[in-house]
Scaffold this active site. Structure first.
Site, PDB file in Angstrom:
ATOM      1  N   HIS A 121       0.923  -0.951   0.131  1.00 55.47           N
ATOM      2  CA  HIS A 121       0.116   0.070  -0.072  1.00 55.47           C
ATOM      3  C   HIS A 121       0.803   1.301   0.079  1.00 55.47           C
ATOM      4  O   HIS A 121       1.739   1.361   0.543  1.00 55.47           O
ATOM      5  CB  HIS A 121      -0.861   0.040   1.170  1.00 55.47           C
ATOM      6  CG  HIS A 121      -0.090  -0.003   2.618  1.00 55.47           C
ATOM      7  ND1 HIS A 121       0.527   0.928   3.170  1.00 55.47           N
ATOM      8  CD2 HIS A 121       0.142  -1.070   3.223  1.00 55.47           C
ATOM      9  CE1 HIS A 121       0.766   0.533   4.255  1.00 55.47           C
ATOM     10  NE2 HIS A 121       0.571  -0.575   4.482  1.00 55.47           N
ATOM     11  N   ASP A 122       0.291   2.318  -0.677  1.00 57.35           N
ATOM     12  CA  ASP A 122       0.847   3.605  -0.617  1.00 57.35           C
ATOM     13  C   ASP A 122       2.351   3.514  -1.403  1.00 57.35           C
ATOM     14  O   ASP A 122       3.213   4.619  -1.374  1.00 57.35           O
ATOM     15  CB  ASP A 122       0.873   4.183   0.570  1.00 57.35           C
ATOM     16  CG  ASP A 122      -0.296   4.335   1.487  1.00 57.35           C
ATOM     17  OD1 ASP A 122      -1.249   5.099   0.758  1.00 57.35           O
ATOM     18  OD2 ASP A 122      -0.518   3.722   2.366  1.00 57.35           O
ATOM     19  N   GLY A 139       4.826  -1.415   2.634  1.00 58.14           N
ATOM     20  CA  GLY A 139       4.160  -0.103   2.561  1.00 58.14           C
ATOM     21  C   GLY A 139       4.945   1.123   2.368  1.00 58.14           C
ATOM     22  O   GLY A 139       6.002   1.316   2.994  1.00 58.14           O
TER      23      GLY A 139
END
Length: 263
Positions: A121-122, A139
């Site tokens: 994520h991100d 992440g």
């Protein structure tokens, strides 16, 4: 016209581009946006607020747009944006972002993501990336253009890898890697410049000599790293690659991957 196998499940609201093929047993969520001339071979899952660019080829058991592997995520409508021309192989996964991380995971164009690779994520991944088998990003990582990450290697969350870096297989990357670097090892250290990659980018012998001289002064000269860094700052004008490396170091908030333990 797009071609959708009758066994595929495409929810109302999904957008499928012209000429795209959706193979057997694929699952396409209502918020998915798939560009033109893509090929989902079969048993591909694209869910969440996920956008896939034109001309991507996605192999079975890839899951794109799944929830972040982050305990703070509460189902917010965060996104995954995948560019054009990517090849995503069997079992690869890419997650949407988190609110605290900016709400977006982004993958550039013309990448090759081998089986069981993972984009957390991100993360922000540049163009022409190659992730070998089971290469994994935690992440919030930032990955530059034309980065190669070797098989079974893992990159710690919030780590930056500059453009044109090569990471060897079975490496654990805990620190930022400068552009044009070659890093390797169980706990990755900076071994040298990625000379093969630089030659492929048509660096002349003179440019290679200039950048190598800078590298030697910065990482293998006398004094502490901080002293050497201050001494080589004026060399930024000698080559764009040197300026890029110094700019990358200047923006860092995490430790830098170095050849050895430095003071």
């Amino acid at each position: 016209m797009s071609k959708i196998d009758p066994t595929a499940q495409v929810e109302d609201g999904a957008v499928i581009g012209e000429g795209t093929e959706i193979g057997p047993f694929c699952i396409i969520g209502r918020n998915a946006r798939i560009g033109a001339n893509c090929k989902l071979i079969g048993q591909v899952t694209i869910i969440g607020h996920t956008t896939v660019g034109d001309g991507c080829v996605i192999s079975p058991f890839a899951v794109l747009g799944g929830a972040p592997q982050d305990l703070s995520y509460k189902g917010e409508p965060t996104t995954l944006e995948i560019g054009s021309g990517n090849v995503i192989r069997e079992g690869a996964t890419m997650n949407v972002g988190t609110v605290k991380g900016g709400g977006k995971t982004r993958v550039g164009n013309d990448g090759y993501f081998m089986n069981n690779s993972h984009v957390g994520h991100d993360c922000m991944v540049g163009n022409n990336a190659i992730f070998a088998t089971s290469a994994t990003l935690g992440g919030h990582c930032e990955i530059g253009d034309a980065v190669y990450i070797g098989g079974l290697s893992a990159v710690h969350q919030f780590t930056r890898i500059g453009s044109y870096v090569m990471v060897g297989g079975l490496s654990g990357v805990r620190d930022d890697i400068i552009p044009y670097g070659l890093a390797n090892g169980q706990y990755a250290v900076l071994e040298s410049l990625n000379l093969i990659g630089m030659k492929r980018r048509k660096f002349t012998k003179q440019r290679l000599a200039t950048v190598r001289g800078f590298y030697q002064k910065l990482f293998h000269g006398p004094g502490t790293f901080a002293e050497r860094l201050e001494a080589v700052r004026p060399l930024a004008s000698e080559d764009p690659a040197i300026a890029e490396i110094l700019g990358f170091i200047g923006k860092g908030k995490r430790p830098l991957c170095l050849p050895t333990v430095e003071k």
